[in-house]
Write a protein that holds these residues in place. Structure first.
Motif, mmCIF file in Angstrom:
data_model
loop_
_atom_site.group_PDB
_atom_site.id
_atom_site.type_symbol
_atom_site.label_atom_id
_atom_site.label_comp_id
_atom_site.label_asym_id
_atom_site.label_seq_id
_atom_site.Cartn_x
_atom_site.Cartn_y
_atom_site.Cartn_z
ATOM 1 N N TRP A 264 0.769 -1.261 0.109
ATOM 2 C CA TRP A 264 0.014 -0.152 0.049
ATOM 3 C C TRP A 264 1.066 1.257 0.099
ATOM 4 O O TRP A 264 1.814 1.341 0.593
ATOM 5 N N GLY A 269 -3.913 2.466 -3.198
ATOM 6 C CA GLY A 269 -4.748 1.822 -2.258
ATOM 7 C C GLY A 269 -4.760 0.140 -2.443
ATOM 8 O O GLY A 269 -5.955 -0.001 -2.623
ATOM 9 N N LEU A 271 -5.282 -3.278 -1.471
ATOM 10 C CA LEU A 271 -5.834 -3.714 -0.391
ATOM 11 C C LEU A 271 -5.797 -5.241 -0.183
ATOM 12 O O LEU A 271 -5.988 -5.752 -1.716
ATOM 13 N N THR A 287 -7.480 -4.811 4.661
ATOM 14 C CA THR A 287 -6.290 -4.231 5.202
ATOM 15 C C THR A 287 -5.089 -4.093 4.016
ATOM 16 O O THR A 287 -5.472 -4.381 2.902
ATOM 17 N N GLU A 359 -11.748 4.249 6.151
ATOM 18 C CA GLU A 359 -11.529 3.331 5.126
ATOM 19 C C GLU A 359 -11.784 3.891 3.701
ATOM 20 O O GLU A 359 -10.925 3.273 2.722
ATOM 21 N N ASP A 362 -7.910 4.443 3.081
ATOM 22 C CA ASP A 362 -7.340 3.272 2.614
ATOM 23 C C ASP A 362 -7.341 2.764 1.211
ATOM 24 O O ASP A 362 -6.451 2.739 0.282
ATOM 25 N N SER A 401 -6.334 -0.290 9.348
ATOM 26 C CA SER A 401 -6.126 0.495 8.180
ATOM 27 C C SER A 401 -4.754 1.042 7.951
ATOM 28 O O SER A 401 -3.957 1.806 8.610
ATOM 29 N N PRO A 402 -4.152 0.763 6.679
ATOM 30 C CA PRO A 402 -3.050 0.918 6.322
ATOM 31 C C PRO A 402 -2.750 2.468 6.174
ATOM 32 O O PRO A 402 -1.456 3.136 6.388
ATOM 33 N N SER A 403 -3.810 3.318 5.953
ATOM 34 C CA SER A 403 -3.522 4.829 5.657
ATOM 35 C C SER A 403 -3.198 5.401 6.902
ATOM 36 O O SER A 403 -2.754 6.566 6.965
#
Length: 996
Positions: A264, A269, A271, A287, A359, A362, A401-403
């Protein structure tokens, strides 16, 4: 033993039925609510005071107690199962009742919460009731305390159930929900460690909290499946077999080294869907995996340095007519625009955003900083406890959430002890997520992992320092410049705090130019400019917002897009400067403004924003102007440009004279028609009573070019299963603005009427919800909301002097049974991969290196001389106020011909110091230090090699604020004025040499 096929089939069917009977079901619970005294059913999210969105000042928003009620029925196979409800949030308090029984209470107005409904669920029809209270002065029932973040200036008060609601039906053995305050549970935690970015490998782990609510022990297998978003399986691994005692809870963990991963990244994005399976209970967690590092004053994402450039956005992320209650695709639309502008960070302001926006970030590849809840004051007592509780809940709820790259503990400095407590929370609940935790300011506290001031520029070689809310200027999209219709004089508007508010009433041209000047302060301190650097900054705000503002409007117009997300020129200015990680700029050029001037008319100023080395202006195939010395690196200013052709082109060239970019403006002809363009859910406009469609309306010429000076009124009529929610436009107390008026007026003195800034009745309207509103600069947008009935929607637009325009849209049916739907608001929304994976190449090549200071002595207060190079911006050295003692000498670690002296002076925004700089005994610079929002850079040309450098005050410093209008809401946070004197005052001094 032989078993017949029929018996095998019967047993298999029985096993399948048993599995289905205990499998998890999650439903969309948004449909069919009754709000207040109305019997009309609405679909959540829905604020009961949504009509006030952008229609009134934030200080005038209504607060009250309003009930939400819903009747629902569970599926037949839910008998004997456990039922949980999950609210993504409510404002402010929500007290939940089921079938006359009080279930629970949530009061913080920000975070998700949920309850176990099982004890009160009935077979057949059930009624759930929620008493919401959005009082500005709401107090906790148990303590009588208010909430610090329930504040009028920044937290628009959209009351009621303004976020999504879900219903979960599970068996006796189930994976818990991440709702700590209300359920005491932490859910599933998916994370990656031991990254190998070039090799596309990482160790992926899933930790799942499992509960056995049965009265007997249960033995279950724990399995983890990692899927691509198309459903194909990437990996499957086991966490073993476990026995859970009755009424017990434990956490199961499984790990596996995975290869072939896509990491990511910003604008990428990518996922995965990670399914954790405990027995027959399956939870799917969306995720992504990415590596972060926060060190040496820099931020690294997937091993690449990234200077922050983005926005401090209100967590309500609101729109006219609906407030914060928007469908998931519209969150994606708004957040994707933020990335498209070049933004690589959104810092949600003051309070945790709702899950939908988290989200969304993400999916669109937008890194974010996640706050708990605060205002501009260090808390104590119950306020501090509330903040800790909210941060804990926010971490648990959003840690997959990777963001999310930063946890923000305060909008103002907190104590070292408080920071340590917050860090302990992160370490307990998100130890492997690769997220830095810190707070605004925190310049000299090692407990914080990042810091930075609100408006000012910092440099660091330890933790990253980035600005939290820079550039507070405002500018309405309606006004091009003071010489274009409707001839708004630059800065004209009401006073702010008794003083002229020029910075808050800018025209669009000057607003865009100011974006360049303010970003330059941070770009100049980017990584590669010495050992220390600035990690970037986020501008306040991305979109115009219904919160505290200082302009003539009753809402804040600081956005680079307006409230309907129509870009201003500042949006494109950021694209030019921000399409990079640090120095890897993609060639771009943008002409600010329009070109609909009369033939032969002299245009006083044309701004071009470009990252080229030289820009030529071309008309009719001829170069009419050229510039190679831009202001603030990116701003090329051309004065007195005469209109000689209908096309104006700006051509950008690199240092070798090769064309690298160009942009053209073409004069539009006479207005010929209205053009309607739909902006809708990419999966189709859903007939669920909550989904919306935007329709852009433009006045265009015969060739389809937008007419940039047209501001005529357009009336709309909608027919079909949709509700009109309208748009927004500036109130015009100085008369009706039409295209004909634009044609008949040539100067500001010809303007009809007067600018009645004090007419609050007009300023409280903004055309919100009106079915008649003007276009601004040839364009506007309106919003339609679906009804819970599918069908064809027809929108008709009419404007004086133009033919009628019509657009037809279809809404798609959504299945709802007993108040439950299997269709989730974000179903079908795909990740945005526009920018591609993180480049493997470096994002910058160092151009300057620091020559460190070994020691220093001064003409006075020499014992404190070390404070001017101690790498702490909260300390400083000051001389006595005598000319013969106002000097300081630095001995460097080596003899060097220094190219730049970089200093932060005491009172940097208000005070100029006349100084002389000596290399040994040679005078190498003499002049006055400029005022700014951080550091000054003095170029020492033809400097001889020396090991000792001396800075001497040559006269009296001058104190006058160069940024008088640039202030914080809480003025106590502003940099303190330093009076003019004969004292030399230095916070930090650095000596930089070019790297050959």
């Amino acid at each position: 033993m032989y078993m017949s096929k029929s018996r095998m089939f019967t047993m298999a069917a029985a096993l399948l039925m048993a599995a289905t009977a205990t499998a998890r079901e999650t439903y969309n619970f948004n449909a069919g609510w009754m709000m207040g005294d109305s019997r009309t059913k609405v679909t959540l999210p829905r604020a009961w005071n949504e009509d006030e969105a952008f229609r009134v000042s934030v200080y005038q928003m209504s607060d009250s107690v309003v009930w939400y009620r819903k009747d629902f029925s569970l599926p037949a196979d839910a008998a004997g199962k456990r039922v949980f409800i999950e609210f993504e949030g409510a404002r402010q308090a929500a007290e939940v009742w089921l079938n006359g029984h009080r279930v629970g209470l949530s009061e913080n107005g920000v975070m998700a919460f949920g309850f176990d409904l099982t004890p009160y669920i009935r077979k057949g029809k059930n009624r759930i009731e929620v008493r919401t209270d959005n009082s500005w002065d709401y107090r906790e029932q148990a303590t009588g305390s208010t909430f610090q973040w329930n504040a009028k200036s920044f937290n628009a008060n959209y009351g009621g159930l303004t976020r999504n609601v879900r219903l979960h039906i599970v068996g006796d053995v189930y994976q818990t929900l991440p709702l700590y305050s209300s359920l005491g549970t932490t859910g599933t935690y998916v994370y990656a460690t031991q990254y190998d970015i070039p090799g596309r490998e990482a160790t992926v782990s899933a930790a799942t909290e499992v509960r056995n609510d049965g009265s007997t022990p249960a033995t279950v297998d724990y399995t983890v499946i990692v899927e691509e978003m198309d459903g194909s399986e990437l990996a499957r691994f086991s966490g073993g077999r476990h026995t859970l005692g009755p009424h017990s809870t434990r956490t199961l963990v499984a790990s596996q080294r995975l290869s072939g991963l896509h990491f990511w990244s910003w604008g990428y994005g990518y996922l995965y869907r990670v399914k954790t399976i405990v027995g027959t209970d399956t939870v799917a967690t969306t995720t992504g995996f990415r590596k972060t590092e926060f060190a040496r004053g820099m931020i690294m994402l997937n091993d690449r340095v990234m200077q922050v450039h983005g926005y401090a956005q209100r967590s309500t992320n609101e729109w006219p007519g609906v407030g914060s209650a928007v469908p998931a695709w519209l969150s994606d639309y708004s957040n994707s625009l933020l990335v498209e502008s070049g933004g690589n960070m959104v810092r949600w302001m003051h309070v945790t955003p709702w899950r939908q926006d988290v989200e969304s970030c993400d999916r669109v590849g937008l890194p974010q900083a996640l706050p708990a809840g605060d205002a501009e004051k260090t808390p104590s007592g119950r306020w501090w406890e509330q903040r800790m509780e909210l941060m804990r809940d926010a971490i648990i709820y959003n840690r997959n959430s990777p963001s999310v790259m930063f946890y923000e503990c305060g909008n103002r400095r907190i104590t070292a002890e408080q920071m340590a407590l917050m860090k302990a929370l992160r370490n307990e609940y998100d130890p492997y997520g690769g997220r830095a935790i810190g707070s605004r300011e925190m310049l000299d506290q090692p407990e914080a992992e990042y810091g930075g001031e609100m408006l000012y520029v910092n440099r660091s070689d330890t933790k990253p320092m980035w600005s939290m809310e820079y550039c507070r200027d405002e500018g309405h999209r309606l006004y091009w410049n003071s010489w274009s219709y409707p001839f708004h004089k630059e800065g004209d508007g009401p006073l702010h705090r008794g003083h002229p508010a020029r910075e808050y009433n800018r025209n669009a041209d000057e607003f865009a130019a100011e974006m360049v000047r303010r970003w330059y302060d941070y770009w100049r301190e980017r990584p590669g400019q010495g050992t220390k650097s600035n990690a970037g900054g986020v501008k306040i705000v991305f979109s115009d917002t219904q919160t505290h503002g200082r302009s003539a409007d009753n809402y804040r117009v600081s956005g680079v897009v307006d409230a309907m997300r129509i870009p201003k020129d500042a949006f494109y200015a950021h694209q030019v400067m921000w399409d990079c990680w640090v120095d890897d700029l993609k060639p771009r050029t943008h002409i600010v403004g329009h070109w609909n001037y009369g033939s032969g008319q002299e245009v006083p100023t044309v701004y071009v924003v470009s990252n080229a080395a030289r820009v030529d202006l071309v008309q009719g195939g001829k170069v009419v102007a050229s510039a190679d010395a831009p202001e603030s690196r990116f701003l090329f200013t051309f004065k007195g440009v005469r209109h000689t052709a209908d096309t104006l082109t700006a051509m950008g060239y690199d240092a070798d004279g090769r064309e690298v970019s160009r942009h053209s403006l073409v004069k539009a002809g006479a207005p010929a028609r209205l053009r309607l363009t739909p902006i809708v859910n990419p999966t189709g406009w859903k007939a669920d009573g909550a989904d919306v469609a935007l329709v852009q309306v433009e006045v265009v010429d015969e060739a389809g070019r937008r007419c940039p000076l047209d501001n005529r009124t357009v009336s709309f009529r909608v027919k079909g299963p949709a509700e009109w929610r309208g748009g927004i436009a500036m109130n015009k107390p100085f008369g009706t603005v039409t295209n004909q008026l634009a044609l008949n007026t040539k100067t500001i003195d010809d303007q009809v009427g007067s600018r009645a800034w004090g007419d609050k009745s007009l300023l409280g309207l903004n055309h919100v919800l009106a079915d008649t509103l003007p276009v601004e600069c040839g364009v506007n947008r309106v919003m339609l909301r679906s009804l819970p009935k599918s069908g064809r929607v027809r929108l008709v637009a009419r404007a004086e002097g133009l033919p009628e325009a019509v657009i037809e849209l279809e809404t798609q049916a959504v299945g709802v049974v007993g108040g439950l739907s299997r269709q989730m608001p974000s179903d079908g929304l795909m990740p945005v991969l526009t920018r591609g994976e993180t480049p493997a190449t470096p994002s910058f090549v160092p151009s300057l290196r620091e020559v460190a200071v070994m020691s220093a002595k001064a003409g006075s207060n020499s014992a404190d001389a070390r404070l001017s190079f101690d790498r702490n911006e909260n300390s400083s050295w000051s001389s006595k106020a005598h000319a013969d003692s106002a000097w300081i000498s630095y001995r460097l670690v080596e003899q060097a011909a220094i190219d730049q002296l970089c200093m932060k002076m005491k009172g940097f925004r208000t005070t100029s110091y006349p100084i002389a700089v000596y290399a040994g005994d040679s005078l190498v610079w003499r002049g006055v230090t400029p005022k700014g929002l951080g550091y000054v850079h003095i170029r020492l040309r033809n400097c001889p090699p020396a090991q000792t450098y001396t800075i001497r005050l040559t006269g009296m410093s001058e104190a006058k604020d160069a940024f008088a209008g640039v202030t914080e809401l809480d003025s106590s946070n502003d940099e303190k004025t330093v009076r003019g004197s004969r004292s030399l005052k230095i916070i930090e001094a650095e000596f930089l040499k070019k790297i050959e």
